[in-house]
Design a protein around this motif. Structure first.
Motif, mmCIF file in Angstrom:
data_model
loop_
_atom_site.group_PDB
_atom_site.id
_atom_site.type_symbol
_atom_site.label_atom_id
_atom_site.label_comp_id
_atom_site.label_asym_id
_atom_site.label_seq_id
_atom_site.Cartn_x
_atom_site.Cartn_y
_atom_site.Cartn_z
ATOM 1 N N TYR A 48 0.864 -1.193 0.000
ATOM 2 C CA TYR A 48 0.000 0.000 0.000
ATOM 3 C C TYR A 48 0.895 1.236 0.000
ATOM 4 O O TYR A 48 2.005 1.221 0.525
ATOM 5 C CB TYR A 48 -0.946 -0.005 1.201
ATOM 6 C CG TYR A 48 -0.294 0.270 2.543
ATOM 7 C CD1 TYR A 48 -0.323 1.552 3.092
ATOM 8 C CD2 TYR A 48 0.335 -0.738 3.264
ATOM 9 C CE1 TYR A 48 0.262 1.814 4.321
ATOM 10 C CE2 TYR A 48 0.922 -0.484 4.489
ATOM 11 C CZ TYR A 48 0.884 0.792 5.017
ATOM 12 O OH TYR A 48 1.475 1.052 6.238
ATOM 13 N N GLY A 49 0.392 2.291 -0.623
ATOM 14 C CA GLY A 49 1.183 3.517 -0.736
ATOM 15 C C GLY A 49 1.835 3.621 -2.105
ATOM 16 O O GLY A 49 1.422 2.986 -3.081
ATOM 17 N N ASN A 50 2.872 4.414 -2.181
ATOM 18 C CA ASN A 50 3.598 4.644 -3.423
ATOM 19 C C ASN A 50 4.306 3.373 -3.875
ATOM 20 O O ASN A 50 5.060 2.767 -3.096
ATOM 21 C CB ASN A 50 4.611 5.780 -3.211
ATOM 22 C CG ASN A 50 5.449 6.049 -4.433
ATOM 23 O OD1 ASN A 50 6.479 5.415 -4.631
ATOM 24 N ND2 ASN A 50 5.024 6.987 -5.252
ATOM 25 N N ALA A 51 4.075 2.953 -5.116
ATOM 26 C CA ALA A 51 4.604 1.677 -5.593
ATOM 27 C C ALA A 51 6.131 1.617 -5.513
ATOM 28 O O ALA A 51 6.698 0.590 -5.133
ATOM 29 C CB ALA A 51 4.143 1.422 -7.028
ATOM 30 N N LYS A 52 6.798 2.705 -5.858
ATOM 31 C CA LYS A 52 8.256 2.715 -5.813
ATOM 32 C C LYS A 52 8.758 2.534 -4.390
ATOM 33 O O LYS A 52 9.690 1.755 -4.135
ATOM 34 C CB LYS A 52 8.787 4.030 -6.390
ATOM 35 C CG LYS A 52 10.304 4.115 -6.424
ATOM 36 C CD LYS A 52 10.779 5.427 -7.018
ATOM 37 C CE LYS A 52 12.303 5.504 -7.034
ATOM 38 N NZ LYS A 52 12.779 6.805 -7.577
ATOM 39 N N ARG A 53 8.112 3.188 -3.441
ATOM 40 C CA ARG A 53 8.526 3.066 -2.033
ATOM 41 C C ARG A 53 8.242 1.668 -1.501
ATOM 42 O O ARG A 53 9.014 1.134 -0.690
ATOM 43 C CB ARG A 53 7.792 4.112 -1.200
ATOM 44 C CG ARG A 53 8.082 5.551 -1.669
ATOM 45 C CD ARG A 53 8.950 6.286 -0.702
ATOM 46 N NE ARG A 53 9.281 7.606 -1.238
ATOM 47 C CZ ARG A 53 8.785 8.732 -0.757
ATOM 48 N NH1 ARG A 53 7.920 8.695 0.246
ATOM 49 N NH2 ARG A 53 9.172 9.897 -1.245
ATOM 50 N N ILE A 54 7.131 1.084 -1.935
ATOM 51 C CA ILE A 54 6.819 -0.294 -1.517
ATOM 52 C C ILE A 54 7.951 -1.222 -1.937
ATOM 53 O O ILE A 54 8.474 -2.002 -1.128
ATOM 54 C CB ILE A 54 5.505 -0.787 -2.158
ATOM 55 C CG1 ILE A 54 4.311 0.022 -1.666
ATOM 56 C CG2 ILE A 54 5.286 -2.277 -1.842
ATOM 57 C CD1 ILE A 54 3.037 -0.225 -2.467
ATOM 58 N N ARG A 83 5.549 3.329 6.840
ATOM 59 C CA ARG A 83 4.304 4.093 6.943
ATOM 60 C C ARG A 83 3.611 3.893 8.290
ATOM 61 O O ARG A 83 4.059 4.385 9.298
ATOM 62 C CB ARG A 83 3.377 3.763 5.774
ATOM 63 C CG ARG A 83 3.970 4.138 4.409
ATOM 64 C CD ARG A 83 2.921 4.219 3.323
ATOM 65 N NE ARG A 83 2.087 5.401 3.486
ATOM 66 C CZ ARG A 83 0.908 5.578 2.892
ATOM 67 N NH1 ARG A 83 0.415 4.636 2.106
ATOM 68 N NH2 ARG A 83 0.228 6.678 3.077
ATOM 69 N N PHE A 84 2.524 3.110 8.344
ATOM 70 C CA PHE A 84 1.784 2.932 9.594
ATOM 71 C C PHE A 84 2.446 1.933 10.531
ATOM 72 O O PHE A 84 2.015 1.779 11.677
ATOM 73 C CB PHE A 84 0.350 2.449 9.316
ATOM 74 C CG PHE A 84 -0.458 3.349 8.443
ATOM 75 C CD1 PHE A 84 -0.271 4.727 8.438
ATOM 76 C CD2 PHE A 84 -1.427 2.827 7.603
ATOM 77 C CE1 PHE A 84 -1.020 5.554 7.623
ATOM 78 C CE2 PHE A 84 -2.194 3.648 6.789
ATOM 79 C CZ PHE A 84 -1.979 5.014 6.797
ATOM 80 N N GLN A 85 3.477 1.206 10.042
ATOM 81 C CA GLN A 85 4.079 0.146 10.834
ATOM 82 C C GLN A 85 5.363 0.601 11.522
ATOM 83 O O GLN A 85 6.303 1.067 10.869
ATOM 84 C CB GLN A 85 4.388 -1.077 9.960
ATOM 85 C CG GLN A 85 3.182 -1.919 9.617
ATOM 86 C CD GLN A 85 2.292 -1.279 8.572
ATOM 87 O OE1 GLN A 85 2.766 -0.859 7.515
ATOM 88 N NE2 GLN A 85 1.005 -1.191 8.856
#
Length: 246
Positions: A48-54, A83-85
């Motif tokens: 989840y979030g920006n694909a590059k950052r994932i 992110r949330f983790q």
């Protein structure tokens, strides 16, 4: 061009490994290099979030830690956050998956086979995780998902449905590691891109981004492919991501 023909053309064109590249990042590119269902699930749950950052995050992870003891897991994952983790959330999801003694497929099938409902298979996995680890936090719960008290899903469970697409379907992109699950039973992994494209194409009337919208879009796609409606998912996702719908 008729909608059916356009979807078929897009699905065929996108069914190519060139869709998974540094220029076109996707967590599936990391998952494809793994041979452990638990590690592949982590790629989906963190998807989840920006694909590059994932992808950057996933490529830094040593998935062999799923077999490590708690001390090594804590030491090596201490620098990681996403992110949330928090770092502790990431440690705990590794501990949870490391305690799973059955295969994820077996646990999933315990729920799925009752009514051939994939969401029941997902709930079976979540229950198993909850029994394996009582840890609780906002970030950790966001990862594994929550089972509604009345048993009726509200969230689209997008990352879980994406994991199932990877594991059940078999083509140039999807892995097809699991058997015994009918592709006709899969539900589209509804994200903001597929939600928007579905509405623009007239495949989705529902205005709320939720489980009912995911089911409605899946049912609409069954008009074109009754046995495999989710084959259009990656094409719809890319069209939305690239703003390819006029």
């Amino acid at each position: 061009m008729e909608l059916y023909e356009r979807l078929e053309e897009e699905a065929a064109r996108r069914n190519d490994l060139s869709e998974l590249s540094p220029e076109r990042p996707d967590p599936l590119s990391v998952a494809r290099a793994l041979d452990d269902d638990r590690a592949i699930l982590l790629c989906a749950l963190f998807g989840y979030g920006n694909a590059k950052r994932i992808v950057e995050f996933l490529e830094r992870i040593d998935f062999s830690l799923l077999e490590a003891d708690e001390g090594r897991i804590r030491t090596e994952l201490a620098p990681f956050r996403y992110r949330f983790q928090s770092s502790e959330d990431i440690v705990q999801i590794f501990l949870t998956l490391g305690r799973v003694e059955q295969s994820l497929e077996e646990i999933f099938m315990e729920g799925y086979t009752k009514n051939r409902a994939v969401i029941e298979g997902v709930f079976s996995l979540i229950r198993h995780f909850e029994r394996s680890n009582v840890y609780e936090s906002r970030g950790y719960r966001f990862l594994i998902g929550r089972i509604p008290e009345n048993g009726k899903p509200v969230s689209p469970y997008k990352r879980w449905m994406m994991f199932l697409r990877w594991m059940v379907r078999k083509d140039a992109l999807d892995l097809g590691r699991w058997s015994g699950i009918d592709t006709a039973d899969l539900i589209i992994p509804l994200d903001t891109h597929t939600f928007r494209v579905g509405r623009r194409l007239g495949l989705l009337r529902r205005k709320t981004y939720d489980w009912k919208a995911a089911v409605e879009l899946t049912e609409a796609l069954k008009d074109f492919s009754p046995d495999d409606p989710v084959k259009y998912d990656f094409a719809l996702y890319r069209l939305g991501q690239e703003r390819g719908i006029s």
